[in-house]
Scaffold this active site. Structure first.
Site, mmCIF file in Angstrom:
data_model
loop_
_atom_site.group_PDB
_atom_site.id
_atom_site.type_symbol
_atom_site.label_atom_id
_atom_site.label_comp_id
_atom_site.label_asym_id
_atom_site.label_seq_id
_atom_site.Cartn_x
_atom_site.Cartn_y
_atom_site.Cartn_z
ATOM 1 N N SER A 56 -1.453 81.491 -70.893
ATOM 2 C CA SER A 56 -2.885 81.770 -70.802
ATOM 3 C C SER A 56 -3.659 81.180 -71.969
ATOM 4 O O SER A 56 -4.683 80.506 -71.768
ATOM 5 C CB SER A 56 -3.125 83.282 -70.723
ATOM 6 O OG SER A 56 -2.469 83.829 -69.599
ATOM 7 N N HIS B 203 15.992 87.672 -67.580
ATOM 8 C CA HIS B 203 15.388 88.987 -67.801
ATOM 9 C C HIS B 203 16.382 90.014 -68.309
ATOM 10 O O HIS B 203 16.107 91.212 -68.323
ATOM 11 C CB HIS B 203 14.731 89.466 -66.502
ATOM 12 C CG HIS B 203 13.726 88.496 -65.956
ATOM 13 N ND1 HIS B 203 14.000 87.642 -64.904
ATOM 14 C CD2 HIS B 203 12.476 88.192 -66.372
ATOM 15 C CE1 HIS B 203 12.954 86.885 -64.675
ATOM 16 N NE2 HIS B 203 12.018 87.196 -65.544
ATOM 17 N N HIS C 247 9.485 89.523 -69.727
ATOM 18 C CA HIS C 247 8.380 89.312 -70.661
ATOM 19 C C HIS C 247 8.514 90.280 -71.835
ATOM 20 O O HIS C 247 8.857 91.437 -71.661
ATOM 21 C CB HIS C 247 7.024 89.443 -69.961
ATOM 22 C CG HIS C 247 6.758 90.782 -69.303
ATOM 23 N ND1 HIS C 247 7.409 91.209 -68.165
ATOM 24 C CD2 HIS C 247 5.918 91.791 -69.646
ATOM 25 C CE1 HIS C 247 6.962 92.402 -67.812
ATOM 26 N NE2 HIS C 247 6.054 92.786 -68.701
#
Length: 207
Positions: free
Chosen positions: A180, A105, A125
């Protein structure tokens, strides 16, 4: 070979999970990362056993997640780890894995992962995503900084879609991770090919 890595989430599947895994493996992604880290290790082990068998049939790399013990028991030499677990692996354990990834991150995370022997990292993200509701994406500049901080291949994660794939690759990523979309799309083959149509990039997967 595709540079799109699929990350699983069985809770998103509308059909049988292993049927979805088979459809994805047949579509030829760069690899399938069996995340499912909410499971106890014993249950994860059984899920991993069947997933690895399916991936092997299609010669699709299967990457286990979070449970080094499960990977060792199954003889799987590809593993992705959160940082706390990666840091606790012994040098001998790290050396066992031919593919070792970590979730990063920051550029500092990426440099540490590289020093610990990771062969690839995920950075995110990047964009807003329902998986991280309420947390804004770190953006393309963040991704660029991570990519420039290491020699290790960086795979962007978080809100990645065919529509923004070209921007992500332009920021220096070696590839992308999708979850997803891969879990719910009607046609995995068409879904994955939509990424390759956006660019002539020929980066390899994580074999």
């Amino acid at each position: 070979m595709s540079n799109v890595l699929v990350i699983t989430n069985r809770k998103l599947c509308k059909e049988d999970f292993f049927g979805r895994i088979e459809a994805l493996a047949a579509a030829g992604p760069g690899g399938i990362i069996l995340r499912e880290k909410d499971l106890p290790e014993a249950e994860y082990l059984e899920l991993a056993r069947q997933t690895a068998e399916i991936c092997d049939r299609y010669q699709t790399p299967c990457v286990l997640h979070s449970f080094p013990g499960a990977a060792l028991e199954l003889g799987v030499k590809r593993l992705h780890l959160p940082f706390p677990i990666l840091r606790n692996l012994s040098p001998d354990e790290r050396a066992y894995f031919t593919v070792l990834g970590a979730s990063c991150h920051s550029a500092e995370d990426a440099r540490e992962a590289e020093a610990l022997g990771c062969t690839y990292i995920t950075a995110g993200h990047v964009f807003d995503t329902d998986c991280k509701k309420g947390l804004p994406g770190r953006g393309l500049e963040f991704l660029k900084q991570v990519c420039e901080s290491v020699k290790t291949p960086v795979y962007a994660i978080g809100g990645i879609a065919p529509e923004n794939y070209k921007e992500v690759m332009a920021a220096g990523a070696a590839g992308v991770c999708v979850m997803s979309g891969a879990m719910v799309c009607e046609a995995p083959g068409r879904y994955l090919s939509a990424f390759s149509e956006k660019t002539a990039n020929t980066q390899k997967g994580i074999r």
